[in-house]
Design a protein around this motif. Structure first.
Motif, PDB file in Angstrom:
ATOM      1  N   ARG A   1       0.828  -1.316  -0.161  1.00 52.86           N
ATOM      2  CA  ARG A   1      -0.053   0.086   0.004  1.00 52.86           C
ATOM      3  C   ARG A   1       0.910   1.341  -0.045  1.00 52.86           C
ATOM      4  NH1 ARG A   1      -4.381   0.969   4.758  1.00 52.86           N
ATOM      5  NH2 ARG A   1      -2.506   1.080   5.947  1.00 52.86           N
ATOM      6  N   LEU A   2       0.484   2.350  -0.685  1.00 52.96           N
ATOM      7  CA  LEU A   2       1.017   3.534  -0.718  1.00 52.96           C
ATOM      8  C   LEU A   2      -0.001   4.660  -0.185  1.00 52.96           C
ATOM      9  CD1 LEU A   2       3.139   5.868  -2.079  1.00 52.96           C
ATOM     10  CD2 LEU A   2       1.799   5.399  -3.994  1.00 52.96           C
ATOM     11  N   ARG A   3       0.813   5.264   0.422  1.00 49.70           N
ATOM     12  CA  ARG A   3      -0.207   6.603   0.810  1.00 49.70           C
ATOM     13  C   ARG A   3       0.731   7.836   0.594  1.00 49.70           C
ATOM     14  NH1 ARG A   3      -1.148   5.015   7.241  1.00 49.70           N
ATOM     15  NH2 ARG A   3       0.576   3.306   6.539  1.00 49.70           N
ATOM     16  N   LEU A   4      -0.012   8.724  -0.663  1.00 45.34           N
ATOM     17  CA  LEU A   4       0.687   9.695  -1.035  1.00 45.34           C
ATOM     18  C   LEU A   4      -0.099  10.885  -0.348  1.00 45.34           C
ATOM     19  CD1 LEU A   4       2.643  11.162  -3.032  1.00 45.34           C
ATOM     20  CD2 LEU A   4       1.006  11.102  -4.724  1.00 45.34           C
ATOM     21  N   TYR A   5       0.876  11.798   0.526  1.00 46.93           N
ATOM     22  CA  TYR A   5       0.107  12.939   1.038  1.00 46.93           C
ATOM     23  C   TYR A   5       0.328  14.418   0.284  1.00 46.93           C
ATOM     24  CZ  TYR A   5       0.118   9.822   4.632  1.00 46.93           C
ATOM     25  OH  TYR A   5      -0.099   8.841   5.635  1.00 46.93           O
ATOM     26  N   THR A   6      -0.552  14.802  -0.221  1.00 42.56           N
ATOM     27  CA  THR A   6      -0.576  16.370  -0.945  1.00 42.56           C
ATOM     28  C   THR A   6      -1.243  17.239  -0.388  1.00 42.56           C
ATOM     29  OG1 THR A   6      -2.729  15.727  -2.306  1.00 42.56           O
ATOM     30  CG2 THR A   6      -0.326  14.742  -3.055  1.00 42.56           C
ATOM     31  N   SER A   7      -1.301  18.445  -0.900  1.00 46.34           N
ATOM     32  CA  SER A   7      -2.439  19.433  -0.583  1.00 46.34           C
ATOM     33  C   SER A   7      -2.859  20.085  -1.933  1.00 46.34           C
ATOM     34  CB  SER A   7      -1.728  20.689   0.155  1.00 46.34           C
ATOM     35  OG  SER A   7      -0.800  21.272  -0.842  1.00 46.34           O
ATOM     36  N   GLU A   8      -4.259  20.593  -1.705  1.00 53.67           N
ATOM     37  CA  GLU A   8      -4.888  21.001  -3.014  1.00 53.67           C
ATOM     38  C   GLU A   8      -5.083  22.617  -2.834  1.00 53.67           C
ATOM     39  OE1 GLU A   8      -7.325  22.302  -5.545  1.00 53.67           O
ATOM     40  OE2 GLU A   8      -8.225  22.457  -3.774  1.00 53.67           O
ATOM     41  N   PRO A   9      -4.556  23.298  -3.633  1.00 53.49           N
ATOM     42  CA  PRO A   9      -4.281  24.928  -3.400  1.00 53.49           C
ATOM     43  C   PRO A   9      -5.511  25.533  -3.433  1.00 53.49           C
ATOM     44  CG  PRO A   9      -3.631  24.012  -5.681  1.00 53.49           C
ATOM     45  CD  PRO A   9      -4.025  22.881  -4.822  1.00 53.49           C
ATOM     46  N   ASN A  10      -6.692  25.220  -3.888  1.00 51.84           N
ATOM     47  CA  ASN A  10      -7.776  25.856  -4.291  1.00 51.84           C
ATOM     48  C   ASN A  10      -8.716  25.719  -2.781  1.00 51.84           C
ATOM     49  OD1 ASN A  10      -7.275  26.558  -7.060  1.00 51.84           O
ATOM     50  ND2 ASN A  10      -8.170  24.900  -7.634  1.00 51.84           N
ATOM     51  N   THR A  11      -8.552  24.773  -2.009  1.00 52.72           N
ATOM     52  CA  THR A  11      -9.498  24.645  -0.934  1.00 52.72           C
ATOM     53  C   THR A  11      -8.716  24.787   0.437  1.00 52.72           C
ATOM     54  OG1 THR A  11      -8.972  22.050  -0.923  1.00 52.72           O
ATOM     55  CG2 THR A  11     -10.915  23.100  -2.181  1.00 52.72           C
ATOM     56  N   GLY A  12      -7.329  24.645   0.196  1.00 55.67           N
ATOM     57  CA  GLY A  12      -6.374  24.661   1.214  1.00 55.67           C
ATOM     58  C   GLY A  12      -6.372  23.294   2.058  1.00 55.67           C
ATOM     59  N   LEU A  13      -6.909  22.534   1.614  1.00 56.28           N
ATOM     60  CA  LEU A  13      -7.118  21.039   2.109  1.00 56.28           C
ATOM     61  C   LEU A  13      -6.062  20.040   1.762  1.00 56.28           C
ATOM     62  CD1 LEU A  13     -10.913  20.256   1.842  1.00 56.28           C
ATOM     63  CD2 LEU A  13      -9.971  21.103   4.014  1.00 56.28           C
ATOM     64  N   PHE A  14      -5.553  19.339   2.795  1.00 57.39           N
ATOM     65  CA  PHE A  14      -4.689  18.232   2.574  1.00 57.39           C
ATOM     66  C   PHE A  14      -5.603  16.870   1.929  1.00 57.39           C
ATOM     67  CE2 PHE A  14      -2.902  20.574   6.224  1.00 57.39           C
ATOM     68  CZ  PHE A  14      -1.278  20.732   5.599  1.00 57.39           C
ATOM     69  N   VAL A  15      -4.737  16.294   1.001  1.00 56.72           N
ATOM     70  CA  VAL A  15      -5.595  15.063   0.507  1.00 56.72           C
ATOM     71  C   VAL A  15      -4.591  13.827   0.522  1.00 56.72           C
ATOM     72  CG1 VAL A  15      -6.558  14.129  -1.761  1.00 56.72           C
ATOM     73  CG2 VAL A  15      -6.594  16.741  -1.021  1.00 56.72           C
ATOM     74  N   THR A  16      -5.054  12.703   1.056  1.00 53.90           N
ATOM     75  CA  THR A  16      -4.415  11.535   1.227  1.00 53.90           C
ATOM     76  C   THR A  16      -4.753  10.664  -0.082  1.00 53.90           C
ATOM     77  OG1 THR A  16      -4.061  11.756   3.474  1.00 53.90           O
ATOM     78  CG2 THR A  16      -3.716   9.540   2.414  1.00 53.90           C
ATOM     79  N   HIS A  17      -3.757  10.231  -1.010  1.00 51.87           N
ATOM     80  CA  HIS A  17      -4.222   9.286  -2.127  1.00 51.87           C
ATOM     81  C   HIS A  17      -3.849   7.805  -1.600  1.00 51.87           C
ATOM     82  CE1 HIS A  17      -5.067  12.884  -4.582  1.00 51.87           C
ATOM     83  NE2 HIS A  17      -3.926  13.264  -4.172  1.00 51.87           N
TER      84      HIS A  17
END
Length: 209
Positions: free
Chosen positions: A182-198
């Motif tokens: 399993r892979l967890r890729l941690y990112t942020s989404e600039p328009n909402t300011g939220l973090f997103v875990t894929h």
């Protein structure tokens, strides 16, 4: 077309991270099959292992951790004296040996060539760089400078641009070779300011090193 339609994949387990960002199949050496399970937003940045140190290196733009131990690969950008990205070597990677003293250690030749190494090329806009990782030479990620001494890595996932923060690989170590499951890729989404875990499931991700 499947989101992770990969005919083959070169290199070691680090390729799993960047395969997530592919939008088309590539013709490389054999490797794991990947399946995006979910992309979950959150107001705070999740942490896969609270007992693992988080690198806080100067000019850090991305890092990779694994469940086997706390050793971490750090990616950083290099700036010239005027605060612009270095024309000779805008980006580099190295180990933080958190499993022992936390000391910096250079990547080996094989790690640079087939796993963690990065190369960059200035784009025609004169403002960004195309970044290629050794494990996936046909995958491009954008290095973008926002201000003096400030830059970030960006990738497009399902037609959405995310700023890359870190990745965590869950390993099954019960066999002869550890396998990425399993892979967890941690990112942020600039328009909402939220973090997103894929969250990505992985099959065939043997670590042979």
């Amino acid at each position: 077309m499947s989101f992770f339609a990969l005919t083959s994949l070169r290199g070691s387990y680090i390729a799993v991270i960047f395969a997530l960002l592919l939008s088309a199949p590539v013709d490389l050496y054999a490797g794991p099959d990947l399946s995006l399970q979910s992309s979950t937003p959150s107001r705070s940045l999740p942490k896969a292992r609270s007992d693992f140190p988080t690198p806080q290196d100067s000019d850090q733009v991305f890092y990779v951790q694994r469940s086997m131990n706390a050793n971490t690969v750090v990616y950083k950008v290099n700036f010239a004296s005027d605060g612009t990205l270095s024309s000779n070597r805008p980006m580099s990677a190295y180990w933080r040996r958190f499993n022992t003293t936390g000391a910096v250690k250079s990547l080996s030749f094989l790690e640079k060539s087939f796993a963690y190494g990065v190369s960059t090329h200035p784009n025609v806009d004169g403002k960004t760089h195309s970044v290629k990782f050794a494990a996936l030479p046909k995958l491009s990620v954008t290095l973008r400078q926002s201000d003096k001494h400030k830059a970030a890595l960006w990738a497009n996932i399902n037609n959405q641009e995310y700023r890359m923060i870190s990745a965590f690989l869950d390993l099954d170590e019960s066999g002869l070779f550890p396998k990425v499951v399993r892979l967890r890729l941690y990112t942020s989404e600039p328009n909402t300011g939220l973090f997103v875990t894929h969250l990505v499931s992985v099959s065939g991700g043997d670590i042979r090193k």
